[in-house]
Design a protein around this motif. Structure first.
Motif, PDB file in Angstrom:
ATOM      1  N   UNK A  14       0.816  -1.207   0.000  1.00  0.00           N
ATOM      2  CA  UNK A  14       0.000   0.000   0.000  1.00  0.00           C
ATOM      3  C   UNK A  14       0.849   1.255   0.000  1.00  0.00           C
ATOM      4  N   UNK A  15       0.382   2.274   0.686  1.00  0.00           N
ATOM      5  CA  UNK A  15       1.079   3.563   0.766  1.00  0.00           C
ATOM      6  C   UNK A  15       1.923   3.595   2.029  1.00  0.00           C
ATOM      7  N   UNK A  16       3.200   3.909   1.874  1.00  0.00           N
ATOM      8  CA  UNK A  16       4.085   4.158   3.017  1.00  0.00           C
ATOM      9  C   UNK A  16       4.196   5.671   3.185  1.00  0.00           C
ATOM     10  N   UNK A  17       3.465   6.200   4.128  1.00  0.00           N
ATOM     11  CA  UNK A  17       3.428   7.649   4.329  1.00  0.00           C
ATOM     12  C   UNK A  17       4.575   8.106   5.208  1.00  0.00           C
ATOM     13  N   UNK A  18       5.400   9.014   4.675  1.00  0.00           N
ATOM     14  CA  UNK A  18       6.572   9.494   5.418  1.00  0.00           C
ATOM     15  C   UNK A  18       6.188  10.753   6.189  1.00  0.00           C
ATOM     16  N   UNK A  37      -1.870  15.083  11.971  1.00  0.00           N
ATOM     17  CA  UNK A  37      -1.355  14.574  10.690  1.00  0.00           C
ATOM     18  C   UNK A  37      -1.506  13.057  10.643  1.00  0.00           C
ATOM     19  N   UNK A  38      -1.145  12.388  11.722  1.00  0.00           N
ATOM     20  CA  UNK A  38      -1.266  10.932  11.806  1.00  0.00           C
ATOM     21  C   UNK A  38      -2.729  10.511  11.706  1.00  0.00           C
ATOM     22  N   UNK A  39      -3.595  11.182  12.455  1.00  0.00           N
ATOM     23  CA  UNK A  39      -5.007  10.808  12.458  1.00  0.00           C
ATOM     24  C   UNK A  39      -5.627  10.944  11.068  1.00  0.00           C
ATOM     25  N   UNK A  40      -5.335  12.043  10.388  1.00  0.00           N
ATOM     26  CA  UNK A  40      -5.901  12.252   9.048  1.00  0.00           C
ATOM     27  C   UNK A  40      -5.419  11.182   8.076  1.00  0.00           C
ATOM     28  N   UNK A  41      -4.145  10.836   8.176  1.00  0.00           N
ATOM     29  CA  UNK A  41      -3.591   9.820   7.270  1.00  0.00           C
ATOM     30  C   UNK A  41      -4.246   8.463   7.488  1.00  0.00           C
ATOM     31  N   UNK A  42      -4.379   8.076   8.734  1.00  0.00           N
ATOM     32  CA  UNK A  42      -4.979   6.767   9.032  1.00  0.00           C
ATOM     33  C   UNK A  42      -6.455   6.752   8.647  1.00  0.00           C
ATOM     34  N   UNK A  43      -7.171   7.828   8.967  1.00  0.00           N
ATOM     35  CA  UNK A  43      -8.593   7.897   8.625  1.00  0.00           C
ATOM     36  C   UNK A  43      -8.807   7.851   7.115  1.00  0.00           C
ATOM     37  N   UNK A  44      -7.854   8.391   6.348  1.00  0.00           N
ATOM     38  CA  UNK A  44      -7.977   8.376   4.886  1.00  0.00           C
ATOM     39  C   UNK A  44      -7.704   7.000   4.293  1.00  0.00           C
ATOM     40  N   UNK A  48       0.712   2.334   5.841  1.00  0.00           N
ATOM     41  CA  UNK A  48       1.913   2.258   6.680  1.00  0.00           C
ATOM     42  C   UNK A  48       2.381   3.691   6.921  1.00  0.00           C
ATOM     43  N   UNK A  49       2.863   3.977   8.121  1.00  0.00           N
ATOM     44  CA  UNK A  49       3.462   5.287   8.392  1.00  0.00           C
ATOM     45  C   UNK A  49       4.927   5.101   8.770  1.00  0.00           C
ATOM     46  N   UNK A  50       5.731   6.112   8.448  1.00  0.00           N
ATOM     47  CA  UNK A  50       7.177   6.033   8.640  1.00  0.00           C
ATOM     48  C   UNK A  50       7.653   7.258   9.411  1.00  0.00           C
ATOM     49  N   UNK A  81      -1.987   1.256  12.404  1.00  0.00           N
ATOM     50  CA  UNK A  81      -1.322   0.793  11.185  1.00  0.00           C
ATOM     51  C   UNK A  81       0.124   0.483  11.561  1.00  0.00           C
ATOM     52  N   UNK A  82       0.835  -0.285  10.743  1.00  0.00           N
ATOM     53  CA  UNK A  82       2.243  -0.527  11.048  1.00  0.00           C
ATOM     54  C   UNK A  82       3.055   0.766  10.975  1.00  0.00           C
TER      55      UNK A  82
END
Length: 301
Positions: A14-18, A37-44, A48-50, A81-82
């Motif tokens: 999937x998407x690895x968001x930096x 920032x984290x919440x918006x990314x996960x909700x969207x 994966x977040x980095x 998310x991981x």
């Protein structure tokens, strides 16, 4: 492969968001600003977040700041998310940050490609092995920006037992095909490490997923691009990528020194201030670039 590792392996397609690293007005890290920032990314729907990646200004952070930010990111993510923890610099720094990332609760490490002017290809393998051992069983994702280290070395890196994926950040898709073929038996995740614009050609040769700094600003656009690629709808993917092309082009200014600056300026303009970009990045943006950025953000649908 454990259940958690298998789940991570799937998520890497999937998407690895930096994530950015927020700073306050005194140029100190401001971890609390990362929460929205984290919440918006996960909700969207970012997969994966980095923490401590290049969009995180990893090489502009002290090691103490990098350790604090991987802990802060884990606190904000809360296992939804991981989370990958970026590590790098000297082998001792990288090992210490690997241990800190594991303690923070990161699901895996992302090992930055070395920037030392005297990097021996064989030494890279030793370096990654030591970092992987320091993490005590944590999976490893390689961040490969320069394939000039050679296919034999890339294969040796990919055969390190803890390695489960490669973020391929070299604009050489045919070379990627060769690397993938050499270690096809390992079932690694091969991720486009050059963000959304390069995802279609990387998908065409078999990579899946992509890294993204855009997710800090408009994670929904990244998710729509990924969904189009996952369905094989390259026409729609290219149309959506065209909509962010000017934003990504702004990030290439000043020899890519505006990469993080454009993201942070967009966040600031959108009312989610994460502070300035640290030197040697561009800050503030030139007036013409800032005016264009504001126009782009206003026009996004």
């Amino acid at each position: 492969m454990t259940e958690s590792t298998a789940s991570l392996r799937t998520a890497l397609d999937g998407i690895s968001g930096i994530l950015v690293t927020p700073f306050d007005d005194a140029d100190h890290i401001a971890p609390d600003r990362l929460g929205p920032v984290v919440d918006r990314a996960i909700e969207a729907g970012v997969h994966v977040l980095v923490a401590n990646g290049n969009t995180s200004e990893f090489f502009g952070l002290t090691m103490a700041e990098a350790e604090r930010m991987v802990h802060a990111a884990a606190e904000h993510v809360r296992g939804r998310v991981p989370l990958l923890g970026g590590v790098g610099r000297s082998v001792h720094d990288a090992c210490a940050l690997a241990r800190a990332s594991r303690k923070a609760g990161a699901a895996a490490l992302m090992v930055h490609q070395l920037t030392d002017p005297f990097v021996a290809p064989s030494g890279v393998v030793t370096y990654v092995r030591r970092v992987a051992d320091a993490a005590d069983g944590l999976p490893v994702v390689l961040y490969l920006r320069d394939d000039a280290i050679g296919l034999p070395v890339i294969e040796a890196l990919c055969r390190i037992p803890q390695v489960i994926g490669v973020k391929w950040a070299s604009p050489t898709p045919l070379r990627l095909v060769q690397a993938m073929a050499q270690v096809a038996d390992r079932g690694l995740a091969w991720v486009c490490g050059l963000a959304e614009p390069w995802a279609p050609p990387m998908y065409a040769v078999g990579a899946r997923g992509f890294t993204s700094g855009l997710i800090n600003v408009r994670p929904d656009l990244s998710v729509r691009i990924h969904a189009a690629l996952a369905k094989g709808d390259h026409r729609l993917a290219m149309e959506l990528i065209g909509g962010i092309a000017a934003f990504e082009e702004l990030r290439t200014h000043e020899r890519n020194g505006s990469n993080v600056s454009v993201v942070k300026a967009a966040l600031q303009y959108a009312g989610r201030d994460c502070g300035a970009a640290r030197p040697p990045s561009t800050w503030p943006l030139p007036d013409a670039d800032l005016a264009q950025l504001k126009q782009l953000v206003d026009g996004w649908q």
